[in-house]
Design a protein around this motif. Structure first.
Motif, PDB file in Angstrom:
ATOM      1  N   ASP A  16      39.790  36.484 -12.802  1.00 56.97           N
ATOM      2  CA  ASP A  16      39.775  37.450 -13.901  1.00 56.97           C
ATOM      3  C   ASP A  16      38.478  38.259 -13.888  1.00 56.97           C
ATOM      4  OD1 ASP A  16      42.233  36.453 -14.762  1.00 56.97           O
ATOM      5  OD2 ASP A  16      41.297  35.045 -16.162  1.00 56.97           O
ATOM      6  N   ASP A  17      37.346  37.561 -13.724  1.00 57.92           N
ATOM      7  CA  ASP A  17      36.048  38.228 -13.715  1.00 57.92           C
ATOM      8  C   ASP A  17      35.935  39.226 -12.566  1.00 57.92           C
ATOM      9  OD1 ASP A  17      35.287  36.774 -15.936  1.00 57.92           O
ATOM     10  OD2 ASP A  17      34.137  35.296 -14.793  1.00 57.92           O
ATOM     11  N   ARG A  20      38.564  42.212 -13.069  1.00 61.77           N
ATOM     12  CA  ARG A  20      38.181  43.076 -14.184  1.00 61.77           C
ATOM     13  C   ARG A  20      37.218  44.183 -13.730  1.00 61.77           C
ATOM     14  NH1 ARG A  20      37.861  39.543 -17.993  1.00 61.77           N
ATOM     15  NH2 ARG A  20      36.032  38.526 -17.144  1.00 61.77           N
ATOM     16  N   GLN A  21      36.461  43.919 -12.680  1.00 62.03           N
ATOM     17  CA  GLN A  21      35.456  44.878 -12.214  1.00 62.03           C
ATOM     18  C   GLN A  21      35.994  45.858 -11.163  1.00 62.03           C
ATOM     19  OE1 GLN A  21      31.513  43.011 -11.460  1.00 62.03           O
ATOM     20  NE2 GLN A  21      32.568  41.135 -12.083  1.00 62.03           N
ATOM     21  N   PRO A  25      42.434  46.546 -12.214  1.00 65.13           N
ATOM     22  CA  PRO A  25      42.507  45.105 -12.487  1.00 65.13           C
ATOM     23  C   PRO A  25      43.910  44.503 -12.416  1.00 65.13           C
ATOM     24  CG  PRO A  25      40.955  46.138 -13.981  1.00 65.13           C
ATOM     25  CD  PRO A  25      41.658  47.255 -13.241  1.00 65.13           C
TER      26      PRO A  25
END
Length: 159
Positions: A16-17, A20-21, A25
């Protein structure tokens, strides 16, 4: 049991991290969902997963482009495929080096190579004036998002 849950929760959050970037995403998540290991993988393992799948799809697309180039009657189209094949060859060479960069924690080199891979797939799209055949465009997108993920992972470790 609490430690196991915390471990799964922490590692599951890594995808997820990272995603997300990226520039897309949801597509990043979809790409990582190809491999069930990504659900609980820590960042270095996500890097390995990205390398494995991007190299697999990139290699198959390079073969498909070569076959399309051989079938093409128009010299300009042949040239477009030839240029993309060269770009994919460079990307695949970077992917071949990535496992060693991950294991030796050569984060700056990994980041630089991941950014080069992204530039290569973007250049392949540009060769076709952003109207690449579907098999090329789809792989460009997938390989590009995995390259972005690799660069993000490398930067997270100081690369």
């Amino acid at each position: 049991i609490q430690l196991l849950f915390l471990s799964l929760q922490t590692h599951g959050a890594a995808v997820d991290d990272v995603c997300r970037q990226t520039v897309d995403p949801p597509f990043c998540q979809q790409c990582f969902n190809i491999d069930p290991r990504s659900a609980t993988a820590a960042s270095p393992m996500l890097g390995e997963i990205a390398v494995q799948w991007a190299a697999y799809y990139g290699g198959n697309t390079k073969i498909d482009m070569h076959e399309a180039m051989m079938r093409a009657a128009d010299p300009a189209v042949k040239n477009q495929y030839s240029r993309c094949i060269d770009l994919y060859q460079t990307a695949l060479e970077h992917f071949q080096a990535a496992p060693g960069e991950l294991s030796s924690k050569a984060w700056a080199v990994l980041r630089k190579n991941a950014e080069s891979i992204r530039a290569g797939v973007d250049a392949c799209e540009a060769v076709f004036n952003h109207n690449a055949p579907a098999e090329v465009a789809n792989t460009d997108r997938l390989v590009g998002i995995f390259a972005d993920a690799l660069a993000i992972i490398a930067r997270s470790f100081g690369g």
